[in-house]
Design an enzyme around this catalytic site. Structure first.
Site, PDB file in Angstrom:
ATOM      1  N   HIS A 191       0.877  -1.328  -0.151  1.00 44.74           N
ATOM      2  CA  HIS A 191       0.081   0.100   0.142  1.00 44.74           C
ATOM      3  C   HIS A 191       0.885   1.305  -0.038  1.00 44.74           C
ATOM      4  O   HIS A 191       0.486   2.214  -0.570  1.00 44.74           O
ATOM      5  CB  HIS A 191      -0.746   0.222   1.417  1.00 44.74           C
ATOM      6  CG  HIS A 191      -1.831  -1.120   1.345  1.00 44.74           C
ATOM      7  ND1 HIS A 191      -1.774  -2.274   1.857  1.00 44.74           N
ATOM      8  CD2 HIS A 191      -3.169  -1.008   0.596  1.00 44.74           C
ATOM      9  CE1 HIS A 191      -2.939  -2.918   1.481  1.00 44.74           C
ATOM     10  NE2 HIS A 191      -3.735  -2.220   0.856  1.00 44.74           N
ATOM     11  N   ASP A 268      -4.562  -6.060  -8.081  1.00 46.41           N
ATOM     12  CA  ASP A 268      -4.563  -5.370  -6.637  1.00 46.41           C
ATOM     13  C   ASP A 268      -5.009  -3.976  -6.955  1.00 46.41           C
ATOM     14  O   ASP A 268      -4.844  -3.411  -8.124  1.00 46.41           O
ATOM     15  CB  ASP A 268      -3.397  -5.625  -5.755  1.00 46.41           C
ATOM     16  CG  ASP A 268      -3.708  -5.603  -4.253  1.00 46.41           C
ATOM     17  OD1 ASP A 268      -4.974  -5.160  -3.665  1.00 46.41           O
ATOM     18  OD2 ASP A 268      -2.858  -6.026  -3.339  1.00 46.41           O
TER      19      ASP A 268
END
Length: 517
Positions: A191, A268
């Site tokens: 992230h 993702d």
């Protein structure tokens, strides 16, 4: 003499296909007007997060409204159960997560848990789940996988990944096994940055790929890519953007060294730092599709029309520039539509109410309970002092969902004292004062210390050691990955922070098995 004229893709179909491959999120508990327009224009998927869910009745109404715009719509949710829950973000999950199921190591139970979760999702109109996590958690200090994995053993992860896929899909909800080719050996959260896994192909095949092979054999409808760099596979591009990883490894036939997967490949979240901060969201989206991805996940953080339009236009520009073949985009869009058709047909089957008791039974079986030799450990029977220690949660888990046992004990025993402890309060120069405060607050009370991944946080381990040394009668509840030696008079490892894991721990603390659920 003939003149060759380049083929110009049909603009309407091109824009429609570009929308079809996006899987965006949105804000609110009802479909915004802009989302309805794009669904009518070809958007093939919508992603739900906790911001979209109040309760099952509201969620059912929301999914009906979404599907009214597109009957073949893929309605996705990131519902792993355990620590990562969107369905029950306000209360905590009714089902334990992967690590708890791996600790039990009963694939039939894993299949049951996933089936009941799938029934709950299907009843609410969700037909596509970004789960299970198939990663082998080979690095115990992994900041983003941890309890989301079934464990550190590839074969254990493989049998439970397959069982989870089978259970979920038996309820008519498509599984999405993630994060290919394996996010378990990382020390960086993708992230925020781009993790690099520097292992050779033999290690990759003997460890990380094993659960994905099992997921494919079990019929997983989708596979999600990882934003990780594996130089042995591709020294220049992360897996999500790499033809070597997606086309030559995941898609290619076993005879050619691949896994032979023919289902949907989804990225993702494209706004994650590993892609957005290195290649940019637009270029990353085009490169991912060109590499072999069929769908682009976006919207966990960016959930607006501007993001959808930017990505759509980047895809269209990529086709027109030749960076992305028109045929590749059309193939990707058709794969999305095919899975959407499967979801519509699956939704026509008989709906069965989920058996919520399965989750608590599994959480009880997952407990590891260690009592100090020769020490009598009376049950908690009145107003204990509960100190809960937790670092910042990773983005996948989020900071919305409650965890721990403090609230549960306070509900049972009026007068219970609770204290949440942060890393800043336990800095070395403040530790003496913190320990003194906690011990003073716990004087004359049972002391319950609740931690989450204590082995990963030096401040937490230091505070725990000091408190247990001063109060050897303390009970310790570890709700993360248990790595350190058991400490305290009573040590309970729950293998996850789902609500049912906390309930199971409270049963042990109070000596009242069967008193909850």
């Amino acid at each position: 003499m003939s003149i060759l004229v380049p083929t110009v893709p049909d603009s309407d179909q091109l824009h429609r296909d570009a929308l079809t491959v996006l899987q965006p999120g949105f804000v609110g508990t009802e479909p915004p007007e802009w989302l309805r327009r794009h669904l009518a224009a070809g958007l093939g998927s919508v992603a739900l997060f906790d911001r979209n869910v109040v309760d099952l009745d509201q969620l059912s109404a929301l999914t009906r409204a979404l599907r009214a715009e597109n009957p073949d719509l893929l309605i996705a949710i990131d519902e792993e159960s355990g620590d990562v829950t969107r369905l029950e973000a306000g209360s905590g999950s009714s089902w334990p997560g992967n690590l708890a199921l791996g600790a039990i190591d009963d694939p039939a139970l894993t299949r049951d848990v996933a089936r009941e979760l799938g029934r709950a999702l299907a009843a609410a109109g969700v037909n596509y789940n970004w789960a299970p996590t198939a990663d082998v958690n080979s690095n115990p200090r992994n900041p983003v996988i941890g309890v989301r994995s079934f464990g550190a053993d590839p074969e254990l992860c493989a049998r439970h990944t397959a069982a989870w896929v089978e259970g979920l899909q038996s309820a008519g909800v498509a599984a999405c096994s993630k994060h290919f080719p394996g996010h378990g050996d990382t020390a960086v959260d993708s992230h925020h940055g781009l993790p690099v896994i520097d292992v050779d192909l033999d290690v990759l095949r003997a460890r990380d790929l094993i659960p994905f092979q099992a997921a494919i054999a079990a019929g997983t409808k989708a596979v999600m890519t990882a934003h990780i760099m594996i130089p042995a596979l591709d020294p220049k591009l992360p897996a999500t953007l790499s033809p070597t990883v997606l086309r030559d490894l995941l898609r290619a036939a076993p005879a050619d060294g691949g896994l032979g997967y023919q289902g949907l490949i989804v990225s993702d979240a494209i706004e994650m730092g590993a892609i957005a901060d290195t290649f940019g969201m637009g270029e990353g989206t085009v490169l991912a599709l060109a590499a072999g991805a069929d769908a682009i996940c976006v919207g966990g953080g960016l959930a607006d029309e501007e993001t959808v339009l930017m990505l759509r236009d980047a895809i269209v520009a990529g086709v027109r520039s030749g960076l992305l073949a028109e045929e590749r985009l059309a193939d990707a869009a058709e794969r999305v539509r095919a899975l959407g058709s499967w979801g519509r047909i699956a939704a026509q089957g008989e709906r069965v109410e989920p058996d919520l008791a399965v989750g608590l039974r599994a959480a009880r079986r997952a407990l590891k309970v260690v009592r100090a030799p020769g020490q009598v450990v009376p049950p908690v029977s009145e107003r204990p002092y509960v100190a809960s220690f937790s670092d910042e949660p990773n983005i996948a888990v989020g900071d919305v969902t409650p965890w721990g046992v403090a609230g549960m004990l306070a509900d049972r025993f009026p007068g219970t004292r609770t204290r949440a402890v942060s890393a800043a309060e336990a800095a070395p120069e403040l530790l003496d004062a913190l320990v003194g405060e906690l011990l003073a607050g716990a004087e004359g009370r049972r002391l319950v210390l609740v931690v989450r991944d204590a082995h990963r946080h030096a401040w937490m381990s230091a505070a725990l050691r000091r408190l247990v040394a001063a109060r050897p009668d303390a009970a310790v509840v570890e709700m993360g990955l248990p790595q350190s030696e058991p400490v305290g008079a009573l040590y309970i490892a729950t293998h996850g922070a789902a609500r049912v894991c906390g309930l199971a721990a409270v049963e042990v603390l109070t000596g009242q098995p069967g008193a909850v659920g």
